[in-house]
Every structure is written in structure tokens, then in C-alpha cells.
Motif scaffolding. Structure first.
Motif, PDB file in Angstrom:
ATOM      1  N   ASP A  80       0.807  -1.230   0.000  1.00 64.31           N
ATOM      2  CA  ASP A  80       0.000   0.000   0.000  1.00 64.31           C
ATOM      3  C   ASP A  80       0.838   1.277   0.000  1.00 64.31           C
ATOM      4  N   ARG A  81       1.868   1.312   0.830  1.00 63.14           N
ATOM      5  CA  ARG A  81       2.662   2.534   0.972  1.00 63.14           C
ATOM      6  C   ARG A  81       3.796   2.637  -0.048  1.00 63.14           C
ATOM      7  N   PRO A 102      -5.373  -0.071  -2.167  1.00 65.71           N
ATOM      8  CA  PRO A 102      -5.795   1.309  -2.339  1.00 65.71           C
ATOM      9  C   PRO A 102      -4.724   2.108  -3.080  1.00 65.71           C
ATOM     10  N   MET A 103      -5.119   3.232  -3.657  1.00 59.42           N
ATOM     11  CA  MET A 103      -4.180   4.043  -4.412  1.00 59.42           C
ATOM     12  C   MET A 103      -2.988   4.443  -3.541  1.00 59.42           C
ATOM     13  N   GLY A 172      -0.912 -10.720   9.315  1.00 61.16           N
ATOM     14  CA  GLY A 172      -0.399 -10.486   7.973  1.00 61.16           C
ATOM     15  C   GLY A 172       0.046  -9.073   7.661  1.00 61.16           C
ATOM     16  N   ASN A 173       0.213  -8.807   6.373  1.00 58.11           N
ATOM     17  CA  ASN A 173       0.804  -7.550   5.898  1.00 58.11           C
ATOM     18  C   ASN A 173      -0.029  -6.318   6.204  1.00 58.11           C
ATOM     19  N   TRP A 174      -1.327  -6.501   6.440  1.00 60.09           N
ATOM     20  CA  TRP A 174      -2.223  -5.341   6.633  1.00 60.09           C
ATOM     21  C   TRP A 174      -2.665  -5.194   8.088  1.00 60.09           C
ATOM     22  N   SER A 181      -2.164   0.474   5.672  1.00 59.98           N
ATOM     23  CA  SER A 181      -3.194   1.515   5.659  1.00 59.98           C
ATOM     24  C   SER A 181      -4.316   1.097   6.602  1.00 59.98           C
ATOM     25  N   PRO A 182      -5.179   2.021   7.000  1.00 57.79           N
ATOM     26  CA  PRO A 182      -6.303   1.665   7.869  1.00 57.79           C
ATOM     27  C   PRO A 182      -7.209   0.632   7.210  1.00 57.79           C
TER      28      PRO A 182
END
Length: 423
Positions: A80-81, A102-103, A172-174, A181-182
């Protein structure tokens, strides 16, 4: 049919496993000419799959973008980042881009990428794959054809599934918003996008409540351990036991194949003993919410209630759409849509076809559309263009701001103005 040349940045679960099957199954439409991936095993697997030579393989996106322009478009499927910099450089170099959602975790970066694509006259499409599934397309068609009149209210539930949540958002990664990201972006930006698409009106106000309630240290059972394999006294009865979950047959558990490469039983056991997926779910550095509600009001007058919960039996989305002339009720997993029209009290059951591939056909669907848009030179106002996605991203950012501020109402017009790039 023009055969398009593509390069992939990030050959992980999304860049390789989700989107590449379409390319492999439709070799007349596209060919892969390069990959950038820092993980050696993933890089090698991708290289072998597409028979790339050493001059077509890069360790990083920076290395790939240092080269002269080599193809028509890039698929950017990094974490994401790690979206903003490669996307901006790719657009400035003349590449069309398919960008994983997400973008960005920053609203200004989302706006800047959208602005850059418009400035360069290039296609920047976001992987909101749900818009391409037969189920959501059928719902959209029923609304557009006036079967329920004007949309008045929507109740939309995202059931993440307790094991999916534990895998992706606890271990995990999120799991941590500072690293990714949230939750409202990492998982539910699909839902924000679908809501915006179905209502087809500008969002005016947003409020949100939610928290991380269960997966916290104070809720760890007595005599539990740091890892499931550290002699945990409750491992055998814990619903989140890593050995029991990840050592299942790979056909029965799609998450099991993601923790080791190759996902042999020995490799998975090693990952459980040494990696993040063997940690106690009550003892990780996770901070994303396990439940959240978002209330939205739209310019049309429609209102929407969205609820996400990680503690559910199934992985599913269920929706109820109320209109001036009727009502729609939908179950994504079943592919069932129940249409009730007030005039005559007519009830119609619609069975949406199940698409092939991941996300109920959405992964194949977005690849098919992206390649078609490139061939036909449709670079603006696409189904999942950056312009369309930016609005739903801003709704998600506003919801997270509201949640962090105790549920205060966020005025979307003021919020858009605050996040607009400066001249």
C-alpha cells in the motif's frame, strides 16, 4: 487485435497469482516483457512462468524505470505505501498504469496521481475489481434500468471472516496501519467504491465508529504463549491455531499457500515456527479495527450504512438497496439477488452468473477491460479510472478521520478542499 506489452512491478499474490492467469490464458491479447520484484523466489517463479531472460528481470521498480520505455503499460502491485513514487515516475515516463488498490494511504498522493494521469493524457486504472463481477454489475444494471426507482437507502455488510481477518489483518501484511493503511482503505475501499458507484451521487457527509476490540493482549487466554508452537496450553482449542489452520489441505485453505514458497508441509511448518503467521493473535503489533460502521449521506438525499466486521463465520458481502419503487437484496457468495417491485408486489429472484478467476471473476474482468481500454485508446472516464476511485478513497479517508475523532460528522466538500493539491 493489437497485442499489448506489459511489465509487472510486484510479483506477489496480486501481481502474479491474481492478474497473470488472464494473460496466460489470452496470449493473443498481451505479453509480459519485464518484471521487478525484490523477493528472489517470487522473482524466479515469475521469470520461469513467462520465460523472461536476465535482461527483462529487475530487483526493484527503480531499476525498471531507469530503463528506456519498454512497453505499453505497467501493473503496479506493490504494498500500500509503495504505490505513489513508482506510479508518478511511470506516468511521467509515458506508461499507462493499472494500480493495485488502495491508491495510497495519503489522500494528497491519491489526488496527485489522478492529476498526473490527466496531465499526461494516460490511463490510470485502479484495481477495484468488484465492479467487474457479474453480481455487482447485475445490481447496478437493475438500478440503472429503474427497477426500484430512485435509490433512497442502502445497508451494506462486509463479513470479512474470522480466519481471513486473523490471517491478513492480525498476523499479515495489513495488520498495522502505520505499515500499510487503515482497515477502511486496506479492505473496505472496495465497499466505499461500490457504494459510490451504486448511489451515483456525490457524498456530502460521513461519520464513523469502530475499534480494535478483541485481538488485544488483555484478551489473551491464560497460559497462552507468544507463538502457537511455544507450548501454548490452549492451542488445541483455539480457533486461531496456526498449525491447524495453515497445515490444512491447500485446496481447502487458500491462505495456507501464501505463507511459504513453495508451500510444502515442511515449509509451512517452518513459517509457523519462525514467521508472523505463527504468532498468537493476541500478541502481535496489529492495530487495525476488527469492526467499523460508516454512515453516509449523498447529494441525491440517499443515505447509506456500511458495516465491516472481522468476526464473522463467512467471507461474504450482503446488501439491501431500498428504492422509491422497490427493493433489492443481494448475497454475493450465493450470487443471488432478490428483487421486489412495489407495483403489483412482484418478486423476482435473479441468479447472477459466477465469473471465473479470483474475486468472483473480478480479477479477470479488470484485466480484460484494462487491455480493451488501451487498445481502443479510452483513457478517461473509465469504469475504475483514477477519477472515479479518488472520490471513494476520499470517502474512506473521511470515515477514518471521523472514527479517530469520536465519530464527528465530516463535511465532504470541506474535506475535498483540504486534500486538493495546491497550485
Amino acid at each position: 487485435m493489437k497485442k499489448l506489452k506489459l511489465a509487472v512491478i510486484g510479483a506477489g499474490a496480486r501481481g502474479f497469482l491474481s492478474y497473470m492467469p488472464y494473460v496466460q490464458n489470452h496470449p493473443n491479447e498481451a505479453e509480459i516483457v519485464a518484471v521487478a520484484e525484490p523477493d528472489a523466489k517470487r522473482r524466479d517463479a515469475f521469470t520461469k512462468s513467462f520465460r523472461l531472460n536476465e535482461n527483462q528481470v529487475y530487483l526493484s521498480w527503480e531499476q525498471l524505470l531507469e530503463q528506456p520505455k519498454m512497453c505499453d503499460a505497467l501493473l503496479i502491485c506493490t504494498q500500500d505505501r509503495m504505490h505513489f513514487e513508482p506510479t508518478m515516475q511511470a506516468l511521467r515516463k509515458g506508461y499507462h498504469v493499472l494500480l493495485e488498490k488502495p491508491m495510497s494511504a495519503d489522500p494528497l498522493e491519491c489526488a496527485l496521481m489522478t492529476e498526473e494521469a490527466t496531465k499526461q493524457g494516460l490511463l490510470l486504472s485502479i484495481c477495484h475489481v468488484s465492479r467487474y463481477t457479474p453480481f455487482w454489475r447485475e445490481l447496478k444494471s437493475l438500478i440503472a434500468n429503474g427497477r426500484i426507482g430512485d435509490v433512497i437507502s442502502i445497508q451494506h455488510n462486509e463479513n470479512v471472516g474470522y480466519l481471513h481477518y486473523a490471517h491478513s489483518f492480525v498476523r499479515g501484511n495489513w495488520r498495522n496501519s502505520h505499515l500499510s493503511s487503515p482497515m477502511i482503505l486496506a479492505k473496505s475501499c472496495h465497499d466505499m467504491d461500490l457504494i459510490r458507484w451504486l448511489v451515483d451521487s456525490e457524498c456530502t457527509r460521513v461519520s464513523s465508529f469502530g475499534s480494535l476490540s478483541h485481538f488485544r493482549l488483555e484478551n489473551a487466554p491464560p497460559d497462552s504463549a507468544e507463538r502457537c508452537t511455544d507450548g501454548c496450553a490452549v492451542e488445541s482449542s483455539c480457533p486461531y491455531s496456526a498449525p491447524r489452520f495453515y497445515l490444512q489441505n491447500l485446496e481447502d485453505n487458500p491462505f495456507a499457500r501464501l505463507i511459504a514458497d513453495p508451500p510444502t508441509v515442511d515449509n509451512r511448518m517452518k513459517a509457523i515456527k519462525t514467521g508472523p503467521y505463527g504468532k498468537c493473535v493476541y500478541r502481535t503489533d496489529n492495530n487495525v479495527v476488527d469492526h467499523q460502521v460508516v454512515n453516509m449521506e449523498f447529494e441525491s438525499g440517499a443515505t447509506v450504512m456500511f458495516s465491516m466486521c472481522g468476526l464473522t463465520r463467512d467471507i461474504n458481502r450482503i446488501v439491501q438497496i431500498m428504492g422509491t419503487k422497490g427493493e433489492l437484496r443481494g448475497d454475493l457468495v450465493k450470487g443471488e439477488i432478490d428483487l421486489f417491485e412495489f407495483a403489483g408486489g412482484v418478486r423476482t429472484l435473479v441468479q447472477a452468473s459466477t465469473g471465473e478467476g479470483g474475486h468472483q471473476g473480478g480479477d479477470d474482468g479488470i484485466m480484460r477491460q484494462f487491455l480493451s481500454d488501451l487498445r481502443e485508446m479510452r483513457y478517461e472516464n473509465n469504469l475504475t479510472s483514477a477519477e472515479a476511485s479518488l472520490e471513494s478513497h476520499l470517502m474512506a479517508f473521511a470515515a477514518e478521520q471521523s472514527r479517530l475523532r469520536g465519530g464527528e460528522v465530516v463535511d465532504m466538500r470541506a474535506f475535498r478542499s483540504m486534500t486538493k493539491p495546491r497550485e
